[in-house]
Design a protein around this motif. Structure first.
Motif, PDB file in Angstrom:
ATOM      1  N   UNK A  61      -7.289  -7.325   2.765  1.00 57.49           N
ATOM      2  CA  UNK A  61      -8.102  -8.786   2.991  1.00 57.49           C
ATOM      3  C   UNK A  61      -8.483  -9.421   1.800  1.00 57.49           C
ATOM      4  N   UNK A  62      -8.818  -8.564   0.643  1.00 57.41           N
ATOM      5  CA  UNK A  62      -9.162  -9.229  -0.484  1.00 57.41           C
ATOM      6  C   UNK A  62      -8.161  -9.321  -1.445  1.00 57.41           C
ATOM      7  N   UNK A  63      -6.751  -9.068  -1.041  1.00 58.73           N
ATOM      8  CA  UNK A  63      -5.762  -9.093  -2.007  1.00 58.73           C
ATOM      9  C   UNK A  63      -5.646  -8.100  -3.282  1.00 58.73           C
ATOM     10  N   UNK A  64      -6.713  -7.088  -3.201  1.00 57.73           N
ATOM     11  CA  UNK A  64      -6.722  -6.181  -4.214  1.00 57.73           C
ATOM     12  C   UNK A  64      -5.283  -5.122  -4.317  1.00 57.73           C
ATOM     13  N   UNK A  65      -4.836  -4.875  -2.963  1.00 50.42           N
ATOM     14  CA  UNK A  65      -3.710  -4.073  -2.854  1.00 50.42           C
ATOM     15  C   UNK A  65      -3.400  -3.987  -1.330  1.00 50.42           C
ATOM     16  N   UNK A  66      -2.347  -3.031  -1.209  1.00 50.20           N
ATOM     17  CA  UNK A  66      -1.790  -2.748   0.239  1.00 50.20           C
ATOM     18  C   UNK A  66      -1.582  -1.188   0.444  1.00 50.20           C
ATOM     19  N   UNK A  67      -1.938  -0.799   1.500  1.00 50.09           N
ATOM     20  CA  UNK A  67      -1.534   0.886   1.579  1.00 50.09           C
ATOM     21  C   UNK A  67      -1.203   0.995   3.088  1.00 50.09           C
ATOM     22  N   UNK A  68       0.109   1.354   3.200  1.00 48.62           N
ATOM     23  CA  UNK A  68       0.746   1.498   4.600  1.00 48.62           C
ATOM     24  C   UNK A  68       0.455   2.919   4.746  1.00 48.62           C
ATOM     25  N   UNK A  69       0.167   2.944   6.433  1.00 48.85           N
ATOM     26  CA  UNK A  69       0.315   4.342   6.968  1.00 48.85           C
ATOM     27  C   UNK A  69       1.722   4.888   7.052  1.00 48.85           C
ATOM     28  N   UNK A  70       1.910   5.963   7.025  1.00 50.74           N
ATOM     29  CA  UNK A  70       3.421   6.485   6.988  1.00 50.74           C
ATOM     30  C   UNK A  70       3.256   7.253   8.207  1.00 50.74           C
ATOM     31  N   UNK A  71       4.250   7.029   9.099  1.00 49.54           N
ATOM     32  CA  UNK A  71       4.346   7.471  10.522  1.00 49.54           C
ATOM     33  C   UNK A  71       5.511   7.767  11.121  1.00 49.54           C
ATOM     34  N   UNK A  72       5.755   8.919  11.537  1.00 51.80           N
ATOM     35  CA  UNK A  72       7.252   9.379  12.036  1.00 51.80           C
ATOM     36  C   UNK A  72       7.229   8.560  13.063  1.00 51.80           C
ATOM     37  N   UNK A  88      -1.905  -9.141 -10.094  1.00 46.08           N
ATOM     38  CA  UNK A  88      -1.324 -10.578  -9.585  1.00 46.08           C
ATOM     39  C   UNK A  88      -1.024 -11.389 -10.969  1.00 46.08           C
ATOM     40  N   UNK A  89      -1.988 -11.236 -11.947  1.00 47.50           N
ATOM     41  CA  UNK A  89      -1.913 -11.907 -13.020  1.00 47.50           C
ATOM     42  C   UNK A  89      -0.411 -11.883 -14.086  1.00 47.50           C
ATOM     43  N   UNK A  90      -0.186 -10.325 -14.019  1.00 50.17           N
ATOM     44  CA  UNK A  90       1.103 -10.125 -14.744  1.00 50.17           C
ATOM     45  C   UNK A  90       2.170  -9.689 -13.728  1.00 50.17           C
ATOM     46  N   UNK A  91       2.230  -9.980 -12.528  1.00 50.89           N
ATOM     47  CA  UNK A  91       3.221  -9.752 -11.495  1.00 50.89           C
ATOM     48  C   UNK A  91       3.582  -8.137 -11.621  1.00 50.89           C
ATOM     49  N   UNK A  92       2.601  -7.323 -11.727  1.00 52.35           N
ATOM     50  CA  UNK A  92       2.730  -5.946 -11.662  1.00 52.35           C
ATOM     51  C   UNK A  92       1.901  -5.259 -10.506  1.00 52.35           C
ATOM     52  N   UNK A  93       2.200  -3.997 -10.305  1.00 54.31           N
ATOM     53  CA  UNK A  93       1.239  -3.260  -9.588  1.00 54.31           C
ATOM     54  C   UNK A  93       1.503  -1.885  -9.789  1.00 54.31           C
ATOM     55  N   UNK A  94       0.371  -1.140  -9.352  1.00 56.11           N
ATOM     56  CA  UNK A  94       0.572   0.500  -9.528  1.00 56.11           C
ATOM     57  C   UNK A  94       0.585   0.929  -8.102  1.00 56.11           C
ATOM     58  N   UNK A  95       1.706   2.058  -7.979  1.00 58.91           N
ATOM     59  CA  UNK A  95       2.003   2.743  -6.933  1.00 58.91           C
ATOM     60  C   UNK A  95       1.155   3.858  -6.706  1.00 58.91           C
ATOM     61  N   UNK A 116       8.984   0.419   0.366  1.00 62.06           N
ATOM     62  CA  UNK A 116       7.881  -0.254  -0.304  1.00 62.06           C
ATOM     63  C   UNK A 116       8.108  -1.031  -1.740  1.00 62.06           C
ATOM     64  N   UNK A 117       8.959  -0.130  -2.290  1.00 60.39           N
ATOM     65  CA  UNK A 117       9.349  -0.674  -3.771  1.00 60.39           C
ATOM     66  C   UNK A 117      10.564  -2.144  -3.492  1.00 60.39           C
ATOM     67  N   UNK A 118      11.160  -1.943  -2.457  1.00 53.57           N
ATOM     68  CA  UNK A 118      12.021  -3.219  -2.060  1.00 53.57           C
ATOM     69  C   UNK A 118      11.045  -4.345  -1.678  1.00 53.57           C
ATOM     70  N   UNK A 119      10.093  -4.127  -0.859  1.00 48.82           N
ATOM     71  CA  UNK A 119       9.053  -5.106  -0.653  1.00 48.82           C
ATOM     72  C   UNK A 119       8.308  -5.647  -1.548  1.00 48.82           C
ATOM     73  N   UNK A 120       8.031  -4.861  -2.432  1.00 46.90           N
ATOM     74  CA  UNK A 120       7.371  -5.311  -3.864  1.00 46.90           C
ATOM     75  C   UNK A 120       8.152  -6.159  -4.528  1.00 46.90           C
ATOM     76  N   UNK A 121       9.344  -5.745  -4.873  1.00 45.96           N
ATOM     77  CA  UNK A 121      10.237  -6.529  -5.702  1.00 45.96           C
ATOM     78  C   UNK A 121      10.720  -7.939  -4.927  1.00 45.96           C
TER      79      UNK A 121
END
Length: 178
Positions: A61-72, A88-95, A116-121
């Motif tokens: 909600x604060x746009x600090x990150x996103x974390x998906x639950x992985x569900x079968x 966001x300032x450098x168009x980078x993220x830590x996974x 998620x890498x496809x989503x990120x890029x």
């Protein structure tokens, strides 16, 4: 506020964790095999899992990150998570990621991280994704290399948790060139 993006792979749903996932998340983080390479203590009560769900919700909600639950897909129960912390300032993220130990070495995390890498890029227009792992985490090192990440070397005493400093190996994956 934007909606939480739901992703799908052949075997998985990647979705936002909810209160209904608290027991699954507790099971995940109460396993010392899972937490051995994490900067958190092994869980001992369900409220810790509820706090993780709330923290991740607030991060999105604060746009600090996103974390998906992985569900079968078959059960739609949470067996792990994966996501990004934005720079966001450098168009980078830590996974970051983790998976229930009984699902290790089945290609699940490769499938989830590829999505998620496809989503990120493609959606978030990231230029680079980084990962930092503990030196003994050979499975994570193999996973990152399989996904095309390049080691940038070891950063001495980069992490501090569980009462001590940890050397971490940093990996980088740059935006694929079209």
């Amino acid at each position: 506020m934007k909606d939480f993006p739901k992703l799908e792979t052949p075997r998985l749903w990647l979705r936002q964790a909810t209160e209904a996932d608290a027991e699954d998340i507790f099971q995940l983080f109460s396993d010392p095999q899972v937490t051995q390479f994490h900067d958190l203590d092994t869980f001992t009560h369900l409220d810790q899992a509820r706090a993780v769900i709330e923290r991740r919700k607030m991060g999105f909600e604060s746009d600090r990150g996103i974390r998906w639950a992985i569900a079968l897909k078959l059960q739609n129960t949470s067996i792990g998570s994966c996501g990004f912390t934005w720079d966001r300032a450098s168009d980078q993220a830590e996974i970051g990621y983790e998976l229930c130990s009984k699902f290790w070495r089945q290609g699940i995390m490769t499938e989830a991280l590829t999505a998620i890498l496809n989503y990120g890029f493609e959606v978030e227009n990231l230029e680079r994704v980084t990962a930092e792992i503990m030196l003994d985490n050979t499975a994570s090192r193999q996973l990152l290399k399989k996904l095309g990440f390049q080691s940038q070397g070891v950063i001495k005493e980069r992490g501090f948790w569980k009462g001590k400093h940890h050397d971490l190996e940093q990996f980088v994956l740059s935006r694929p060139q079209a």
